[in-house]
Design a protein around this motif. Sequence first.
Motif, PDB file in Angstrom:
ATOM      1  N   LEU A   1       0.817  -1.205   0.000  1.00 60.53           N
ATOM      2  CA  LEU A   1       0.000   0.000   0.000  1.00 60.53           C
ATOM      3  C   LEU A   1       0.861   1.270   0.000  1.00 60.53           C
ATOM      4  CD1 LEU A   1      -3.057   0.358  -0.048  1.00 60.53           C
ATOM      5  CD2 LEU A   1      -2.861   1.162   2.292  1.00 60.53           C
ATOM      6  N   VAL A   2       1.985   1.207   0.707  1.00 58.07           N
ATOM      7  CA  VAL A   2       2.885   2.361   0.736  1.00 58.07           C
ATOM      8  C   VAL A   2       3.426   2.635  -0.657  1.00 58.07           C
ATOM      9  CG1 VAL A   2       5.097   3.203   1.603  1.00 58.07           C
ATOM     10  CG2 VAL A   2       3.496   2.077   3.165  1.00 58.07           C
ATOM     11  N   LEU A   3       3.799   1.579  -1.360  1.00 60.72           N
ATOM     12  CA  LEU A   3       4.332   1.762  -2.719  1.00 60.72           C
ATOM     13  C   LEU A   3       3.266   2.334  -3.650  1.00 60.72           C
ATOM     14  CD1 LEU A   3       6.774   1.236  -4.671  1.00 60.72           C
ATOM     15  CD2 LEU A   3       5.541  -0.824  -5.362  1.00 60.72           C
ATOM     16  N   ILE A   4       2.061   1.758  -3.584  1.00 52.80           N
ATOM     17  CA  ILE A   4       0.975   2.245  -4.434  1.00 52.80           C
ATOM     18  C   ILE A   4       0.724   3.729  -4.165  1.00 52.80           C
ATOM     19  CG2 ILE A   4      -1.501   2.070  -4.912  1.00 52.80           C
ATOM     20  CD1 ILE A   4      -1.214  -0.937  -4.052  1.00 52.80           C
ATOM     21  N   THR A   5       0.679   4.085  -2.894  1.00 56.78           N
ATOM     22  CA  THR A   5       0.422   5.481  -2.524  1.00 56.78           C
ATOM     23  C   THR A   5       1.517   6.392  -3.064  1.00 56.78           C
ATOM     24  OG1 THR A   5      -0.617   4.690  -0.512  1.00 56.78           O
ATOM     25  CG2 THR A   5      -0.047   7.021  -0.596  1.00 56.78           C
ATOM     26  N   PHE A   6       2.752   5.956  -2.907  1.00 57.09           N
ATOM     27  CA  PHE A   6       3.863   6.775  -3.389  1.00 57.09           C
ATOM     28  C   PHE A   6       3.771   6.993  -4.902  1.00 57.09           C
ATOM     29  CE2 PHE A   6       8.142   7.065  -5.239  1.00 57.09           C
ATOM     30  CZ  PHE A   6       8.549   8.260  -4.654  1.00 57.09           C
ATOM     31  N   LEU A   7       3.594   5.894  -5.647  1.00 53.89           N
ATOM     32  CA  LEU A   7       3.574   6.004  -7.108  1.00 53.89           C
ATOM     33  C   LEU A   7       2.396   6.850  -7.592  1.00 53.89           C
ATOM     34  CD1 LEU A   7       4.575   2.402  -8.214  1.00 53.89           C
ATOM     35  CD2 LEU A   7       5.970   4.468  -8.243  1.00 53.89           C
TER      36      LEU A   7
ATOM     37  N   VAL B   1      -7.881  10.058 -13.904  1.00 55.32           N
ATOM     38  CA  VAL B   1      -8.776   8.893 -13.818  1.00 55.32           C
ATOM     39  C   VAL B   1      -8.024   7.552 -13.811  1.00 55.32           C
ATOM     40  CG1 VAL B   1     -10.436   7.564 -15.207  1.00 55.32           C
ATOM     41  CG2 VAL B   1     -10.938   9.910 -14.587  1.00 55.32           C
ATOM     42  N   PRO B   2      -7.063   7.345 -14.727  1.00 50.99           N
ATOM     43  CA  PRO B   2      -6.370   6.044 -14.707  1.00 50.99           C
ATOM     44  C   PRO B   2      -5.645   5.770 -13.399  1.00 50.99           C
ATOM     45  CG  PRO B   2      -5.734   7.330 -16.639  1.00 50.99           C
ATOM     46  CD  PRO B   2      -6.603   8.208 -15.814  1.00 50.99           C
ATOM     47  N   VAL B   3      -5.042   6.813 -12.812  1.00 55.33           N
ATOM     48  CA  VAL B   3      -4.323   6.623 -11.549  1.00 55.33           C
ATOM     49  C   VAL B   3      -5.306   6.264 -10.447  1.00 55.33           C
ATOM     50  CG1 VAL B   3      -2.867   7.721  -9.813  1.00 55.33           C
ATOM     51  CG2 VAL B   3      -2.531   8.238 -12.211  1.00 55.33           C
ATOM     52  N   VAL B   4      -6.436   6.988 -10.411  1.00 57.86           N
ATOM     53  CA  VAL B   4      -7.400   6.753  -9.344  1.00 57.86           C
ATOM     54  C   VAL B   4      -7.966   5.335  -9.453  1.00 57.86           C
ATOM     55  CG1 VAL B   4      -9.586   7.477  -8.345  1.00 57.86           C
ATOM     56  CG2 VAL B   4      -7.974   9.194  -9.161  1.00 57.86           C
ATOM     57  N   ILE B   5      -8.395   4.951 -10.666  1.00 55.40           N
ATOM     58  CA  ILE B   5      -8.955   3.609 -10.837  1.00 55.40           C
ATOM     59  C   ILE B   5      -7.943   2.546 -10.413  1.00 55.40           C
ATOM     60  CG2 ILE B   5      -9.764   1.893 -12.515  1.00 55.40           C
ATOM     61  CD1 ILE B   5     -10.913   4.101 -14.150  1.00 55.40           C
ATOM     62  N   SER B   6      -6.716   2.678 -10.924  1.00 54.32           N
ATOM     63  CA  SER B   6      -5.710   1.653 -10.645  1.00 54.32           C
ATOM     64  C   SER B   6      -5.337   1.636  -9.172  1.00 54.32           C
ATOM     65  CB  SER B   6      -4.453   1.900 -11.487  1.00 54.32           C
ATOM     66  OG  SER B   6      -4.805   1.999 -12.842  1.00 54.32           O
TER      67      SER B   6
ATOM     68  N   ALA C   1      -3.408  -9.569  -1.009  1.00 49.64           N
ATOM     69  CA  ALA C   1      -3.005 -10.210  -2.268  1.00 49.64           C
ATOM     70  C   ALA C   1      -1.488 -10.153  -2.442  1.00 49.64           C
ATOM     71  CB  ALA C   1      -3.689  -9.522  -3.439  1.00 49.64           C
ATOM     72  N   THR C   2      -0.984 -11.009  -3.328  1.00 47.99           N
ATOM     73  CA  THR C   2       0.461 -11.039  -3.570  1.00 47.99           C
ATOM     74  C   THR C   2       0.863  -9.909  -4.504  1.00 47.99           C
ATOM     75  OG1 THR C   2       0.085 -12.498  -5.427  1.00 47.99           O
ATOM     76  CG2 THR C   2       0.641 -13.528  -3.304  1.00 47.99           C
ATOM     77  N   TRP C   3       2.178  -9.697  -4.618  1.00 47.38           N
ATOM     78  CA  TRP C   3       2.703  -8.651  -5.503  1.00 47.38           C
ATOM     79  C   TRP C   3       2.245  -8.870  -6.938  1.00 47.38           C
ATOM     80  CZ3 TRP C   3       4.677  -4.194  -4.044  1.00 47.38           C
ATOM     81  CH2 TRP C   3       5.247  -4.085  -2.767  1.00 47.38           C
ATOM     82  N   SER C   4       2.255 -10.105  -7.378  1.00 48.31           N
ATOM     83  CA  SER C   4       1.962 -10.348  -8.805  1.00 48.31           C
ATOM     84  C   SER C   4       0.521  -9.980  -9.135  1.00 48.31           C
ATOM     85  CB  SER C   4       2.245 -11.809  -9.157  1.00 48.31           C
ATOM     86  OG  SER C   4       1.435 -12.654  -8.363  1.00 48.31           O
ATOM     87  N   ALA C   5      -0.392 -10.121  -8.147  1.00 43.55           N
ATOM     88  CA  ALA C   5      -1.774  -9.740  -8.401  1.00 43.55           C
ATOM     89  C   ALA C   5      -1.899  -8.227  -8.567  1.00 43.55           C
ATOM     90  CB  ALA C   5      -2.662 -10.216  -7.259  1.00 43.55           C
TER      91      ALA C   5
ATOM     92  N   SER D   1       0.423  -6.354  -9.907  1.00 36.95           N
ATOM     93  CA  SER D   1       1.366  -5.827 -10.898  1.00 36.95           C
ATOM     94  C   SER D   1       0.703  -5.001 -11.991  1.00 36.95           C
ATOM     95  CB  SER D   1       2.172  -6.975 -11.510  1.00 36.95           C
ATOM     96  OG  SER D   1       1.291  -7.817 -12.224  1.00 36.95           O
ATOM     97  N   SER D   2      -0.468  -5.425 -12.493  1.00 41.32           N
ATOM     98  CA  SER D   2      -1.039  -4.654 -13.610  1.00 41.32           C
ATOM     99  C   SER D   2      -1.451  -3.262 -13.149  1.00 41.32           C
ATOM    100  CB  SER D   2      -2.212  -5.398 -14.243  1.00 41.32           C
ATOM    101  OG  SER D   2      -3.196  -5.672 -13.280  1.00 41.32           O
ATOM    102  N   GLY D   3      -1.964  -3.152 -11.926  1.00 41.75           N
ATOM    103  CA  GLY D   3      -2.312  -1.833 -11.399  1.00 41.75           C
ATOM    104  C   GLY D   3      -1.090  -0.959 -11.243  1.00 41.75           C
ATOM    105  N   ILE D   4      -0.053  -1.538 -10.655  1.00 39.68           N
ATOM    106  CA  ILE D   4       1.173  -0.776 -10.438  1.00 39.68           C
ATOM    107  C   ILE D   4       1.804  -0.368 -11.765  1.00 39.68           C
ATOM    108  CG2 ILE D   4       3.549  -0.964  -9.566  1.00 39.68           C
ATOM    109  CD1 ILE D   4       2.447  -2.536  -7.225  1.00 39.68           C
ATOM    110  N   LEU D   5       1.709  -1.258 -12.739  1.00 38.92           N
ATOM    111  CA  LEU D   5       2.285  -0.946 -14.057  1.00 38.92           C
ATOM    112  C   LEU D   5       1.575   0.227 -14.711  1.00 38.92           C
ATOM    113  CD1 LEU D   5       3.222  -4.345 -15.717  1.00 38.92           C
ATOM    114  CD2 LEU D   5       4.714  -2.431 -15.123  1.00 38.92           C
ATOM    115  N   ILE D   6       0.240   0.249 -14.619  1.00 43.81           N
ATOM    116  CA  ILE D   6      -0.489   1.372 -15.216  1.00 43.81           C
ATOM    117  C   ILE D   6      -0.097   2.685 -14.550  1.00 43.81           C
ATOM    118  CG2 ILE D   6      -2.779   2.430 -15.456  1.00 43.81           C
ATOM    119  CD1 ILE D   6      -3.895  -0.214 -16.120  1.00 43.81           C
ATOM    120  N   ILE D   7      -0.002   2.670 -13.215  1.00 38.26           N
ATOM    121  CA  ILE D   7       0.388   3.897 -12.512  1.00 38.26           C
ATOM    122  C   ILE D   7       1.803   4.308 -12.907  1.00 38.26           C
ATOM    123  CG2 ILE D   7       0.668   5.001 -10.266  1.00 38.26           C
ATOM    124  CD1 ILE D   7      -1.310   3.034  -9.121  1.00 38.26           C
ATOM    125  N   LEU D   8       2.689   3.331 -13.003  1.00 36.30           N
ATOM    126  CA  LEU D   8       4.071   3.617 -13.412  1.00 36.30           C
ATOM    127  C   LEU D   8       4.112   4.233 -14.803  1.00 36.30           C
ATOM    128  CD1 LEU D   8       6.481   0.729 -12.340  1.00 36.30           C
ATOM    129  CD2 LEU D   8       6.797   3.181 -12.043  1.00 36.30           C
ATOM    130  N   ALA D   9       3.338   3.629 -15.726  1.00 38.45           N
ATOM    131  CA  ALA D   9       3.299   4.150 -17.095  1.00 38.45           C
ATOM    132  C   ALA D   9       2.791   5.581 -17.082  1.00 38.45           C
ATOM    133  CB  ALA D   9       2.399   3.278 -17.965  1.00 38.45           C
TER     134      ALA D   9
END
Lengths: 223, 243, 223
Positions: C132-138, C173-178, C190-194, C196-204
């Motif tokens: 959650l910390v990583l998601i929040t940061f990104l 919108v994409p950041v909020v949804i993801s 959930a595990t990291w791999s689950a 990953s697609s959300g984190i990837l979209i935010i990263l992109a």
Amino acid sequence: MKNNHVRNIVLAVSLALTVLAMYMVFIFVPTERTMGIVQRIFYLMLPMGWLAMLAFTIIFINSILYLKKREDKYDLLARSAAELGLVFTTLTLITGSLWARPVWHVWWTWEPRLTTTLVLWVIYIAYFMVRSFASEEHRGATFAAVVGIIGFIDVPIIGMSTSIWRGLHPGAIMFQGGLAPPMVQTLVVSLLAFTGIFSVLLIQLVALKNDENALMVLKKIPD
Amino acid sequence: MAEPFSTVWAVETQDVTKVFGNHLALRGVNLKVAGGESVVLYGPNGAGKTTLLRVLSTIMKPTSGNILIDGLNLKDHAEALQRRMGIVSHHTFLYNSLTAFENLDFYSRMYDVPDARERIREVVDMVGMTARLHDRVGILSRGMQQRLSIARALLHKPSLMLLDEPETGLDQQAISMLWEALKSEGQGKRTVIFTTHTLERGLELGERLLILDRGKIVHESATKDMDLACLKETYRRATGVGV
Amino acid sequence: MSFWRKALAITRKDALSELRTKEIISSVLVFALLVILTFNFAFGANQETMKLVAPGILWVTFTFSGVLSLNRSFISEVEQDCLEGLKVCPVGREAIYVGKALGSLLFMLIIEAIALPVFALFFNLQVLSPQLVLITFLATVGFVSVGILFSALSVNTRAREMVLPILFLPIVVPVVISAVKASELALSGATWSALSSGILIILAFDAIFLVASFFTFSFVIEE
């Protein structure tokens, strides 16, 4: 005038295509088996969605050119495309909603394509808003260009995030077993007709705005 | 210019125009200022004085035309030339929530001023603000803020000063004192271009005067050839507006 | 490097100013708390419902807090025309963008670091997971990257407080949804791999809009 000539030809061709498209949509193409008569909206909805994106692409390209070269003609083209884009995005939303009603039994669904189109519509609104809220006209044009660029880049990311996270895959519903050849033909003719109408309107809008500017300059001259 | 070894002017503008939408703020300004010269710009409101100073100071880009500072084109050498300019505008460019020292410290970082602490002490002393160095700018009077604004403009030892009504909030005594600091430092004499709304002050401080009207220079002469009455008459004839 | 030294000097100046006034952090924190409270009233105190809507509430809170703090970011720069003062300095417009963005990022992260535990306390959730910390940061990096651009834009318009949210909300919108979906998964262990697609979209999103804003920023502050 050469421009008038081009416009008249485009106008004539797209008129003919539109008549043909109407014939094909309402008479020629067979009714789809599972969805019935409402599926015919599809031949209007898809071209409108395409024009919404085409308009945004024109805005994107001309916004970059405007920021680079600072020539008013690019802004004028972007602004004209945006006006049409807003109209066609609105129409896409309306037809999309009409489509959703019989197919999913709701007027609105947060299906990825509809969601993306709705966000696109809001970005169009923002595009006009920064323009009207800017202190000077040329700053408004610059701001709008920035919104045009950022907004355009955002659309695929919005599409991606909505389709990954939200259920309801319309692809499966729309194209069950693929499209029959008459359906494809109807779609192609309809796409061409709409693109033709779009071009005529765009040429017309740009010419109108050019005249407006010329008039403004004439009014300003005595001093 | 025709001659092979033309003089390098401290400031030279070539047909500079600035257009805002349909409004022509500057229409072909040709200005030559020699190094060390003090030039005063006069003109009614909307004549383009401020716009000219803003274009010279890189706040705005001109719509067309060239600006040369020390013979270098401002377009191509913006950063190098910005280091040679000190700017005092209508606004102080100071952050209200920071102290005088913090403001000057910030700007000395922006201009890469060497030995910043020492230099800050120097300029604050020049404008007579040493006692208020650690006060927040927001609580200072307009006149004191103006002094600090001048100190800020002097931080990086510019050779060209662009001053838009620098006397704002200052009394006569302060102006004379600050003018010394603005005009020269040590041996060096600075080039100064300034605007003012009081004709007397311009005559007193400037060596040459220019009158702008509707975006063009309409009159130019040395200040020593003019007295106040003569200037008033010239101004009225050039601009159609009395003072 | 001169670029970073100057960018960091701008960040330092903003941090110093915030330390004095505590204008942004304190007011936004109170606002965030109020948003969380209001949602609590809106949804009732049912533990089950709360678990379901918690990620949504979290991100609505952060998004609106972001709008509020970004709105303040350029106010200090226009008060005494300091932005003009910056423009006449020998510093690239890009360094101004980076400096301002780092400042806003810092404030937002501080606000979130305080709001997250409060949130956990109120909702009885385990939020201090690395996921959650990583998601929040990104996601915050994404907000700030495009938010600073729009903040600089809207401060130069009439009705500036209105313009920023209208520009900012559709674009993120994409950041909020993801972020909502990924947080939901993270909260349910959930595990990291689950994720990953959300984190990837935010990263992109972060990468694309850092670059796009970096290049368009100079046009926004140019007159």
